[in-house]
Design an enzyme around this catalytic site. Structure first.
Site, PDB file in Angstrom:
ATOM      1  N   GLY A 181       0.844  -1.208   0.000  1.00 32.08           N
ATOM      2  CA  GLY A 181       0.000   0.000   0.000  1.00 32.08           C
ATOM      3  C   GLY A 181       0.871   1.247   0.000  1.00 32.08           C
ATOM      4  O   GLY A 181       0.464   2.299   0.484  1.00 32.08           O
ATOM      5  N   THR A 237      -3.980  -2.680   7.924  1.00 27.67           N
ATOM      6  CA  THR A 237      -5.219  -2.460   7.162  1.00 27.67           C
ATOM      7  C   THR A 237      -6.421  -2.797   8.032  1.00 27.67           C
ATOM      8  O   THR A 237      -6.396  -3.786   8.777  1.00 27.67           O
ATOM      9  CB  THR A 237      -5.204  -3.364   5.896  1.00 27.67           C
ATOM     10  N   SER A 287      -3.001  -4.747  14.619  1.00 29.93           N
ATOM     11  CA  SER A 287      -3.686  -3.810  15.501  1.00 29.93           C
ATOM     12  C   SER A 287      -4.514  -2.868  14.647  1.00 29.93           C
ATOM     13  O   SER A 287      -4.016  -2.325  13.654  1.00 29.93           O
ATOM     14  CB  SER A 287      -2.673  -3.016  16.325  1.00 29.93           C
ATOM     15  N   MET A 304      -2.597   1.736  15.433  1.00 29.54           N
ATOM     16  CA  MET A 304      -1.176   1.632  15.772  1.00 29.54           C
ATOM     17  C   MET A 304      -0.715   2.746  16.710  1.00 29.54           C
ATOM     18  O   MET A 304       0.469   2.846  17.014  1.00 29.54           O
ATOM     19  CB  MET A 304      -0.326   1.673  14.493  1.00 29.54           C
ATOM     20  N   HIS A 351     -14.248  10.192  11.319  1.00 29.18           N
ATOM     21  CA  HIS A 351     -13.144  10.095  10.360  1.00 29.18           C
ATOM     22  C   HIS A 351     -13.449  10.927   9.113  1.00 29.18           C
ATOM     23  O   HIS A 351     -14.598  11.333   8.893  1.00 29.18           O
ATOM     24  CB  HIS A 351     -12.889   8.643   9.949  1.00 29.18           C
ATOM     25  N   LYS A 360     -12.987   7.709   4.064  1.00 27.61           N
ATOM     26  CA  LYS A 360     -12.898   6.390   4.709  1.00 27.61           C
ATOM     27  C   LYS A 360     -14.042   5.494   4.248  1.00 27.61           C
ATOM     28  O   LYS A 360     -15.203   5.919   4.234  1.00 27.61           O
ATOM     29  CB  LYS A 360     -12.905   6.543   6.235  1.00 27.61           C
ATOM     30  N   THR A 392     -10.917   0.682  15.087  1.00 26.39           N
ATOM     31  CA  THR A 392     -10.575   1.086  16.458  1.00 26.39           C
ATOM     32  C   THR A 392     -11.819   1.114  17.340  1.00 26.39           C
ATOM     33  O   THR A 392     -11.772   0.670  18.493  1.00 26.39           O
ATOM     34  CB  THR A 392      -9.921   2.487  16.436  1.00 26.39           C
TER      35      THR A 392
END
Ligand SMILES: NC(=O)c1ccc[n+]([C@@H]2O[C@H](COP(=O)([O-])OP(=O)(O)OC[C@H]3O[C@@H](n4cnc5c(N)ncnc54)[C@H](O)[C@@H]3O)[C@@H](O)[C@H]2O)c1
Length: 253
Positions: free
Chosen positions: A8, A86, A109, A112, A142, A146, A153
């Site tokens: 990516g 991702t 995760s 991060m 967000h 997105k 999260t």
């Protein structure tokens, strides 16, 4: 020197990771993977992991769920660790991560950032203390680009709280579709999308005449890139297994 393969690499996060690594004397990017194989001065970009010619010590992935299987196959085939950042992965894909982690180290995760992992810890402590008398709602915000919702999260926060509570909880995403009062067992999860918001998460504990909120606001994408590079350094010499931010944070403290 740790040689990184970046999946990516032409995306928003890929570009930030590229900059962070260029300023880090302990690691370098030896190859990139992206469907956008535009010319790049710093390293060669391949359309698929199977085409990579360079030898990497670890692969970092900030791409798309469709890339996951190829990346995990590559990591297992080359016997190198993978840092999967991702989000928007299905349960089946999370199962693939677990399977791969039996053969190579895999760090996964949904967020991060060290700060976010701290609010997860704080939210769990609050949930334990307030269980039964406060309603829990998670609100994430967000940017308007997105694709997945709610954020990985927000789900990670809900999962951590749910594991902490004594009574089983149920997630409610859409109050529009059902007209009924909220139950005590619910954790409401809400997604807001707009503008260039990097990422905000609020865990609200609404009680009788009082509200407690725990907030985290990301001001730039750099926090995630820094965390991903830290994760790569953390797992590069580990045995196979599944690793996450909580273990990384605990290894520092
Ligand atoms: N875990 C975290 O802390 C964290 C933080 C930020 C973003 N993310 C996640 O990382 C991912 C990437 O985020 P972004 O903002 O950089 O997105 P982006 O859309 O800017 O970049 C994604 C990149 O992947 C490439 N890509 C897409 N499909 C592909 C395919 N099939 N094969 C090869 N390359 C492909 C695109 O060309 C693009 O360059 C998202 O899932 C996002 O939610 C995670």
């Amino acid at each position: 020197m740790i040689n990184i393969i970046l999946s990516g690499c032409m995306g928003k996060m890929g570009r930030v990771v590229t900059r962070i690594v260029s300023e880090d004397e302990d690691c370098s990017i030896v190859a990139g993977v992206d469907i956008n194989t535009a010319e790049n001065e710093e390293y060669k970009i391949y359309a698929s992991p199977s085409d990579i010619e360079e030898k990497g010590d670890v692969i970092i992935d900030f791409s798309h769920p469709d890339c996951l299987e190829g990346i995990l196959n590559y990591a297992v085939d080359k016997k190198i660790p993978a840092v999967i950042c991702t989000t928007g992965l299905s349960q089946a894909q999370k199962g693939m991560i677990l399977e791969a982690s039996k053969k190579v180290p895999v760090f996964f995760s949904a967020n991060m950032s060290v700060g976010v992992n701290l609010i997860i810890e704080l939210a769990c402590r609050a949930a334990k203390l307030l269980e039964g008398s406060f309603d829990i709602e998670i609100i994430e915000k967000h940017h308007n680009q997105k694709i997945d919702a709610p954020s990985g999260t927000a789900l990670a926060i809900a999962d951590a709280i749910s594991e902490t509570l004594t009574n089983p909880s149920e997630y409610t995403y859409d109050r529009h579709s059902v007209r009924k009062k909220r139950s005590d067992a619910e954790i409401g999860i809400h997604a807001v999308r707009g503008g260039t918001i990097v990422g905000e998460h609020t865990v609200m504990f609404a009680g009788c005449d009082e509200i407690i909120e725990i907030n985290h606001s990301a001001r730039s994408k750099e926090i995630f890139a820094v965390g991903a590079v830290k994760a790569a350094k953390f797992i590069v010499s580990k045995d196979s297994g599944l690793y996450d931010m909580k273990q990384l944070v605990n290894s520092i403290c």
